[in-house]
Design a protein around this motif. Structure first.
Motif, short mmCIF file in Angstrom:
data_model
loop_
_atom_site.label_atom_id
_atom_site.label_comp_id
_atom_site.label_asym_id
_atom_site.label_seq_id
_atom_site.Cartn_x
_atom_site.Cartn_y
_atom_site.Cartn_z
N CYS A 1 1.54 7.79 5.50
CA CYS A 1 2.83 7.08 5.57
C CYS A 1 3.55 7.28 4.25
O CYS A 1 3.07 6.84 3.21
CB CYS A 1 2.61 5.59 5.85
SG CYS A 1 4.11 4.62 5.69
N ASN A 2 4.72 7.91 4.30
CA ASN A 2 5.48 8.15 3.07
C ASN A 2 5.92 6.87 2.38
O ASN A 2 6.10 6.84 1.15
CB ASN A 2 6.74 8.97 3.39
CG ASN A 2 6.43 10.42 3.63
OD1 ASN A 2 5.49 10.96 3.04
ND2 ASN A 2 7.23 11.07 4.48
N TYR B 1 2.18 2.57 11.47
CA TYR B 1 1.53 3.50 10.55
C TYR B 1 1.56 2.95 9.12
O TYR B 1 0.65 3.19 8.34
CB TYR B 1 2.21 4.87 10.59
CG TYR B 1 2.19 5.51 11.95
CD1 TYR B 1 1.03 6.10 12.44
CD2 TYR B 1 3.31 5.50 12.76
CE1 TYR B 1 1.00 6.69 13.70
CE2 TYR B 1 3.30 6.08 14.02
CZ TYR B 1 2.15 6.68 14.48
OH TYR B 1 2.12 7.26 15.72
N CYS C 1 6.42 -0.96 11.03
CA CYS C 1 5.91 0.32 11.53
C CYS C 1 4.38 0.30 11.50
O CYS C 1 3.77 -0.01 10.47
CB CYS C 1 6.43 1.46 10.67
SG CYS C 1 5.70 3.06 11.09
N HIS D 1 11.92 11.85 6.16
CA HIS D 1 10.79 11.28 5.41
C HIS D 1 10.34 9.93 5.95
O HIS D 1 9.23 9.49 5.68
CB HIS D 1 11.16 11.14 3.93
CG HIS D 1 11.47 12.46 3.28
ND1 HIS D 1 10.51 13.24 2.69
CD2 HIS D 1 12.62 13.14 3.18
CE1 HIS D 1 11.05 14.35 2.22
NE2 HIS D 1 12.34 14.32 2.50
N CYS D 2 11.23 9.25 6.67
CA CYS D 2 10.89 7.92 7.21
C CYS D 2 11.92 7.52 8.26
O CYS D 2 13.12 7.70 8.04
CB CYS D 2 10.85 6.87 6.09
SG CYS D 2 10.43 5.20 6.65
N VAL D 3 11.43 6.97 9.37
CA VAL D 3 12.32 6.53 10.45
C VAL D 3 12.08 5.05 10.78
O VAL D 3 12.39 4.60 11.88
CB VAL D 3 12.15 7.41 11.70
CG1 VAL D 3 12.67 8.82 11.46
CG2 VAL D 3 10.68 7.45 12.16
N ALA D 4 11.54 4.32 9.83
CA ALA D 4 11.23 2.91 10.06
C ALA D 4 12.50 2.07 10.08
O ALA D 4 13.53 2.46 9.52
CB ALA D 4 10.29 2.39 8.99
N CYS E 1 5.02 11.46 7.53
CA CYS E 1 5.53 10.41 8.42
C CYS E 1 5.06 10.69 9.84
O CYS E 1 5.75 11.40 10.60
CB CYS E 1 7.05 10.33 8.37
SG CYS E 1 7.71 9.13 9.57
#
Ligand code: SF4
Length: 330
Positions: free
Chosen positions: A129-130, A121, A119, A156-159, A138
């Motif tokens: 970045c969380n 970010y 990712c 909280h995160c979609v990586a 995020c």
């Protein structure tokens, strides 16, 4: 880059002791991800404990079948091993689909499992970045997320996890072995990566200070009829935007044993258990394959710019299972 100490370990207990002496130390395998992250300032260890000389560079053939792969086996050696290619062709294909020849010569099996998301970010320390700084946010959710998760993500995160190898290991029920100062332990691959939830910075269930020592693949006759297919934005060298590891047995036109796992769709390699359940005993045809893919993907929650992955994975399931079926009946 922040300055750091470098020490080379020669046995497992020595490596653990060197790491234990400093909580900000990291094990160094091939360094193909960790060193990049250090250059970017994402990782800032004060000490690297090089584990490449540990006696963990063997691919062993246990009695009764399966494989035991040492943690410091390089990706190149793993992909070239004749028994890997014969017993688990999808694993060899997945490894060869990853990175470049030079990187595969350096990268290790243990390091591959611990590589971090790509990712943009996460790797840019000027951005929130969380995963890098818990609680910071995020930006991918509202920003650039074409290559991000459609399954199992959280607010909280979609990586996504970047490993190709891990997708095949997931399909074949790998077990990760590790060692800590308190002794050895094992984690089934299904428990190795923890769900994202509200703590995306915590990625695996390994105890603190654990050293991965190897990966065991149980015997799986179906794995001899397997394939890995990766879709990426350029053919030469790129991370997947979607991938599949599949293995299939067909008897009299009916699916017997079947294994399916997806890559680049979630924070971990995604085992498609609902699709496997529906396929077992179903006619081995495109209609069944599409229905099974649809059932698995019913849980998908794509973001505005990555909905294409739903169709991409569905098409991969149908195409690869159709190819394996045609080969099975020849
Ligand atoms: Fe960070 Fe995860 Fe969001 Fe990427 S998707 S910015 S890694 S929290």
């Amino acid at each position: 880059m922040r300055g750091f100490d470098y020490q080379r370990a020669h046995d497992v207990s020595g490596a653990l002791a060197l790491l234990d002496a400093d909580p900000e130390a990291r094990f160094l395998g091939g360094g193909t991800n960790l060193v990049d992250l250090m250059k970017a300032g994402v990782e800032r260890p004060v000490r690297l404990v090089d584990v490449r000389e540990l006696p963990l560079a063997q691919v062993e053939l246990p009695q009764g079948g399966g494989l035991r792969i040492g943690a410091t086996v390089t990706n190149s050696d793993l992909a070239a091993h004749p028994e890997v290619r014969r017993r688990y062709p999808a694993l060899a294909q997945a490894v060869l689909a990853g990175a470049s020849g030079q990187l595969r010569n350096m990268a290790t099996v243990g390091g591959n499992l611990l590589q971090r998301t790509r990712c943009a970010y996460f790797t840019d320390v000027t951005k929130a970045c969380n995963k890098r700084i818990p609680g910071s946010g995020c930006p991918a959710i509202e920003g650039e997320h074409r290559n991000h998760a459609i399954l199992g993500a959280s607010g909280h995160c979609v990586a996504v996890h970047p490993s190709d190898m891990g997708v095949a290991l997931t399909a074949f029920d790998a077990v990760v072995s590790y060692q800590t100062a308190d002794g050895p332990g094992e984690l089934p691959f299904s428990d190795f990566y923890v769900p994202v939830g509200d703590s995306p910075h915590r990625e695996t269930a390994l105890p603190p200070g654990a050293l991965i020592t190897g990966v065991t693949l149980p015997p799986a006759p179906v794995a001899a009829h397997s394939r890995y297919r990766k879709v990426r934005e350029r053919a030469s060298y790129a991370f997947a935007i979607g991938s599949i590891a599949a293995a299939l047995d067909v008897h009299d036109g009916v699916v017997g044993d079947v294994r399916l796992a997806f890559g680049a769709v979630a924070s971990r390699p995604w085992r498609a258990r609902e699709a496997e359940r529906l396929l077992t005993g179903a006619p081995a045809d495109a209609e069944s394959f599409a229905a099974a893919a649809d059932a698995e993907l019913a849980a998908a929650k794509p973001l505005p710019h990555n909905a294409y992955k739903v169709d991409l994975i569905r098409n991969l399931v149908v195409a690869v299972l159709t190819e394996l079926t045609e080969e099975a009946v020849r």
